[in-house]
Design a protein around this motif. Structure first.
Motif, mmCIF file in Angstrom:
data_model
loop_
_atom_site.group_PDB
_atom_site.id
_atom_site.type_symbol
_atom_site.label_atom_id
_atom_site.label_comp_id
_atom_site.label_asym_id
_atom_site.label_seq_id
_atom_site.Cartn_x
_atom_site.Cartn_y
_atom_site.Cartn_z
ATOM 1 N N LEU A 173 73.375 50.320 -9.103
ATOM 2 C CA LEU A 173 72.485 50.895 -8.086
ATOM 3 C C LEU A 173 73.134 52.090 -7.399
ATOM 4 O O LEU A 173 72.478 53.097 -7.117
ATOM 5 C CB LEU A 173 72.108 49.826 -7.060
ATOM 6 C CG LEU A 173 71.276 50.288 -5.861
ATOM 7 C CD1 LEU A 173 69.882 50.693 -6.310
ATOM 8 C CD2 LEU A 173 71.202 49.192 -4.801
ATOM 9 N N ARG A 230 64.345 50.883 -9.747
ATOM 10 C CA ARG A 230 65.417 50.535 -10.685
ATOM 11 C C ARG A 230 65.242 49.121 -11.233
ATOM 12 O O ARG A 230 65.491 48.876 -12.419
ATOM 13 C CB ARG A 230 66.792 50.655 -10.021
ATOM 14 C CG ARG A 230 67.942 50.372 -10.983
ATOM 15 C CD ARG A 230 69.310 50.609 -10.390
ATOM 16 N NE ARG A 230 70.345 50.359 -11.389
ATOM 17 C CZ ARG A 230 70.777 51.232 -12.275
ATOM 18 N NH1 ARG A 230 70.283 52.456 -12.271
ATOM 19 N NH2 ARG A 230 71.706 50.916 -13.165
ATOM 20 N N PHE A 231 64.793 48.196 -10.377
ATOM 21 C CA PHE A 231 64.875 46.777 -10.740
ATOM 22 C C PHE A 231 63.543 46.049 -10.871
ATOM 23 O O PHE A 231 63.502 45.009 -11.534
ATOM 24 C CB PHE A 231 65.721 46.033 -9.695
ATOM 25 C CG PHE A 231 67.161 46.427 -9.656
ATOM 26 C CD1 PHE A 231 67.960 46.375 -10.797
ATOM 27 C CD2 PHE A 231 67.746 46.849 -8.476
ATOM 28 C CE1 PHE A 231 69.302 46.731 -10.758
ATOM 29 C CE2 PHE A 231 69.082 47.209 -8.418
ATOM 30 C CZ PHE A 231 69.856 47.154 -9.566
ATOM 31 N N THR A 232 62.472 46.505 -10.239
ATOM 32 C CA THR A 232 61.264 45.676 -10.172
ATOM 33 C C THR A 232 60.092 46.305 -10.929
ATOM 34 O O THR A 232 59.485 47.271 -10.452
ATOM 35 C CB THR A 232 60.858 45.423 -8.708
ATOM 36 O OG1 THR A 232 60.516 46.648 -8.073
ATOM 37 C CG2 THR A 232 62.003 44.791 -7.938
ATOM 38 N N ARG A 242 75.648 46.371 -11.457
ATOM 39 C CA ARG A 242 74.215 46.641 -11.714
ATOM 40 C C ARG A 242 73.886 48.120 -11.619
ATOM 41 O O ARG A 242 72.784 48.523 -11.978
ATOM 42 C CB ARG A 242 73.349 45.855 -10.720
ATOM 43 C CG ARG A 242 73.496 44.351 -10.752
ATOM 44 C CD ARG A 242 72.915 43.711 -12.004
ATOM 45 N NE ARG A 242 71.510 43.972 -12.202
ATOM 46 C CZ ARG A 242 70.512 43.277 -11.623
ATOM 47 N NH1 ARG A 242 70.799 42.293 -10.788
ATOM 48 N NH2 ARG A 242 69.250 43.547 -11.892
ATOM 49 N N ALA A 296 71.374 42.448 -7.041
ATOM 50 C CA ALA A 296 71.047 43.872 -7.129
ATOM 51 C C ALA A 296 72.156 44.761 -6.569
ATOM 52 O O ALA A 296 72.327 45.897 -7.009
ATOM 53 C CB ALA A 296 69.732 44.159 -6.397
ATOM 54 N N LEU A 314 65.636 40.271 -7.832
ATOM 55 C CA LEU A 314 66.633 41.165 -7.263
ATOM 56 C C LEU A 314 67.963 40.476 -6.981
ATOM 57 O O LEU A 314 68.809 41.050 -6.292
ATOM 58 C CB LEU A 314 66.090 41.802 -5.978
ATOM 59 C CG LEU A 314 65.042 42.899 -6.206
ATOM 60 C CD1 LEU A 314 64.337 43.248 -4.907
ATOM 61 C CD2 LEU A 314 65.677 44.136 -6.811
ATOM 62 N N ASP A 315 68.148 39.276 -7.498
ATOM 63 C CA ASP A 315 69.434 38.599 -7.325
ATOM 64 C C ASP A 315 70.555 39.460 -7.907
ATOM 65 O O ASP A 315 70.480 39.916 -9.051
ATOM 66 C CB ASP A 315 69.433 37.236 -8.027
ATOM 67 C CG ASP A 315 68.515 36.231 -7.342
ATOM 68 O OD1 ASP A 315 68.156 36.486 -6.185
ATOM 69 O OD2 ASP A 315 68.173 35.219 -7.975
ATOM 70 N N LEU A 353 67.526 45.361 1.568
ATOM 71 C CA LEU A 353 67.173 44.376 0.544
ATOM 72 C C LEU A 353 66.585 43.124 1.181
ATOM 73 O O LEU A 353 65.597 42.561 0.675
ATOM 74 C CB LEU A 353 68.417 44.025 -0.270
ATOM 75 C CG LEU A 353 68.255 42.943 -1.341
ATOM 76 C CD1 LEU A 353 67.221 43.342 -2.377
ATOM 77 C CD2 LEU A 353 69.603 42.655 -2.009
ATOM 78 N N THR A 360 60.405 50.869 -14.651
ATOM 79 C CA THR A 360 61.706 51.072 -14.027
ATOM 80 C C THR A 360 62.485 52.131 -14.799
ATOM 81 O O THR A 360 62.136 52.478 -15.932
ATOM 82 C CB THR A 360 62.520 49.767 -13.983
ATOM 83 O OG1 THR A 360 62.685 49.273 -15.319
ATOM 84 C CG2 THR A 360 61.809 48.724 -13.128
ATOM 85 N N LEU A 382 65.771 50.628 -5.075
ATOM 86 C CA LEU A 382 65.753 49.234 -5.509
ATOM 87 C C LEU A 382 64.506 48.943 -6.342
ATOM 88 O O LEU A 382 64.583 48.347 -7.422
ATOM 89 C CB LEU A 382 65.787 48.307 -4.299
ATOM 90 C CG LEU A 382 67.118 48.129 -3.578
ATOM 91 C CD1 LEU A 382 66.888 47.501 -2.202
ATOM 92 C CD2 LEU A 382 68.064 47.265 -4.398
#
Length: 298
Positions: free
Chosen positions: A295, A71-73, A293, A288, A285-286, A273, A81, A68
């Protein structure tokens, strides 16, 4: 004249030696899937994902929280990322829990507790903060100590008062007199502990490894690989026979053991999460877990 099947080499970054991988090799499943797999020990989750992003390892056994984050933050420890994806689920935590040095005076320590973590903003750290709150430990200072085996060493040496342990390290801790205060699967379950992850888009080798590990986990859960598990737990993790037998039982535990079929339980992933958002609420992370997306590799 038939040609021998060409083997694909894959380097796997892991925090602790993987008993399922070793059992997989001894069962001949890596050969069956045309794989030669070498394990690369990593010192911390940032080091693990630095190696993955740089191509020094091809896949990782890691917490889904790390996938997470990387990949996203962009605020992750590496500050970047990438297209990292969960290829398969492996286990539900393998005994992941909060462990304390017996010198710690509970329930009211005389001074702030030193809590050892991999890095402060990681999945096991979020679990630690939650379990410390659960047992009433609210005054603490956090120190980054790296991977689980390193944190075990720190706890045994008294360099930290509490930390999160699992995957056989917790059994050694208990055998050495450390105290289990709470388990993450019991307090926050369902939980997803370990996943196989890789960097896209070329995931053919990682998919093959995922399939080999799924077959291995299913055999372990069916009880047809007990002897191999006991041997490899002793050799890889340094567990005595009694501890190796406890480790085998843990692998088969429906609460925090291996995951049959390797499917990702979205409820367990939501727990992971949710723990991150509880402690770092504004990370973008909305959605995610929305399949769009990317993941989870499908």
């Amino acid at each position: 004249m038939s040609r021998a099947k060409q083997s694909t080499s894959l380097t796997l970054g892991a925090f602790s030696p993987s008993v399922p991988l070793r059992v997989c090799r001894r069962l001949g499943l890596l050969d069956r899937h045309g794989l030669t797999v070498a394990e690369e020990p990593v010192a911390s989750s940032p080091a693990q994902f630095r190696a993955l992003l740089d191509g020094r390892v091809d896949a990782v056994l890691t917490s889904p929280d790390n996938v997470l984050a990387y990949r996203f933050t962009p605020g992750n420890p590496l500050g970047e990322t990438a297209d990292v994806r969960i290829v398969s689920a492996v286990d539900r935590g393998l005994g992941l829990g909060l462990y304390a040095h017996p010198a710690l005076r509970l329930p009211t320590p005389s001074s702030p507790v030193t809590a050892g973590v991999d890095v402060p903003g990681s999945g096991f750290a979020f679990g630690l903060y939650t379990l410390m709150e659960h047992v009433g430990l609210r005054e603490y200072q956090v120190e980054a100590m790296g991977s689980t085996p390193r944190r075990l060493e720190a706890l045994l040496a008294g360099r930290c008062d509490v930390t999160m342990l699992n995957a056989g390290n917790e059994l050694i801790a208990e055998d050495r007199g450390m105290v289990r205060l709470a388990g993450l699967a019991e307090v926050c379950g369902p939980y997803l502990g370990t996943v196989l992850a890789a960097k896209g888009p070329d995931l053919a080798a990682a998919r093959a490894l995922a399939e080999a590990l799924r077959e291995t986990c299913d055999r372990i859960l069916a009880g047809t690989a007990d002897t191999l598990v006991l041997e490899e737990a002793g050799a890889a993790l340094g567990l005595t026979e009694p501890l190796a037998r406890r480790y085998l039982r843990r692998l088969k535990d429906p609460l925090d053991g291996l995951i049959p079929g390797g499917g990702v339980d979205l409820g367990a992933l939501r727990t992971v999460l949710g723990l991150r958002l509880r402690h770092l609420p504004d990370e973008g992370l909305d959605g995610a877990l929305d399949p769009a997306r990317g993941l989870i590799e499908v």
